[in-house]
Motif scaffolding. Sequence first.
Motif, PDB file in Angstrom:
ATOM      1  N   SER A 194       0.834  -1.190   0.000  1.00 40.93           N
ATOM      2  CA  SER A 194       0.000   0.000   0.000  1.00 40.93           C
ATOM      3  C   SER A 194       0.868   1.239   0.000  1.00 40.93           C
ATOM      4  O   SER A 194       2.075   1.184   0.240  1.00 40.93           O
ATOM      5  N   VAL A 195       0.215   2.362  -0.272  1.00 38.64           N
ATOM      6  CA  VAL A 195       0.941   3.629  -0.234  1.00 38.64           C
ATOM      7  C   VAL A 195       1.463   3.900   1.163  1.00 38.64           C
ATOM      8  O   VAL A 195       2.489   4.563   1.343  1.00 38.64           O
TER       9      VAL A 195
ATOM     10  N   LEU B  75       0.095  11.849  -1.050  1.00 37.24           N
ATOM     11  CA  LEU B  75      -0.715  10.632  -1.185  1.00 37.24           C
ATOM     12  C   LEU B  75      -2.168  10.954  -1.516  1.00 37.24           C
ATOM     13  O   LEU B  75      -2.982  10.045  -1.699  1.00 37.24           O
TER      14      LEU B  75
ATOM     15  N   ARG C 280       4.897   2.428   1.655  1.00 32.93           N
ATOM     16  CA  ARG C 280       5.935   3.277   1.071  1.00 32.93           C
ATOM     17  C   ARG C 280       6.172   4.531   1.917  1.00 32.93           C
ATOM     18  O   ARG C 280       7.296   5.000   2.038  1.00 32.93           O
TER      19      ARG C 280
END
Length: 303
Positions: A188-189, A213, A192
């Motif tokens: 998932s973002v 995001l 990161r």
Amino acid sequence: MKICTGLKDVERLPCDDLDGDVLNSGANAIDPITKRFARAPASLRPYVDRIWSWESRGAVPLPLMLPGTGAELVFHYRSPFAVVGENGAQLVLDRGLVMCLRSRACQLVATGPVGFMAVRLRGEALRHFAEVPLAEWIDGFAPISAGLGGGWSEVPALLAEAPGFGARAAILEARLEQHLAHREVRSSVVDRAVTKFYYNAGSAQVADVADDLGMSARHFERLFCAATGLTPKRFQRVARFHHVMRRLLLAGRSDYLETALAYGFYDQAHFIHECRDLTGRVPGELLTRPQFLSHFYNPRLAG
């Protein structure tokens, strides 16, 4: 400090006050410590930093565990650790356990010859393996079967029968891959973002990352806390402390100010305050010869 289930009360265990030179890997024939490392295969690398081991023939002094951003899956194929509780009593830990200290330091004690394999998980990775809320792991030690399933309880015995480090690492790799194959694991973002905060602990801004995001800062903080067990700000503080202590302990340096400033601490007083808040100790109590010789910080893997 919260200590999770799976601990057994025991009488205080003896721990020989060995000369520091004994703790240098391979430096002394009496009780050398041997560490080995293996890079995780590509399938596990998004979650696992490395697989590593620690061996000694005797009950050598073990380190004061310091708070960090990741977690360790630890499997003892020799004598398990004991941990010193707040009342000074020692508790013997399970042979397979999760160590996930975020805001406390904890003294480990060897109960006999040390031999364990460890899986070092990245900051956001434990949630991909565990089936219990992340908050239940934080600042404690828990039997691995409590959150990853009963099949993991047999792993220490399998490792004890294996002929060496390579075979043991292969057992753990296969188990981890099999475990992930039965779970719905999605990058998932937020994963990161956790990496960004870890490597930019002194400069990444919550509002900027959330904006990148495409979400509100409040929503981002909720997702981040669910992934790591910490708010973004707290994660940055722990990561910054981790970077400084790792560098100093690997180098055997007690002159900490230059390194602390390089990682974003304002001044000496700021670093002293963080040490006391996160560990209950000042730098002079953490940067000592015993700590230089016995710690769980590992050098970066090449490649």
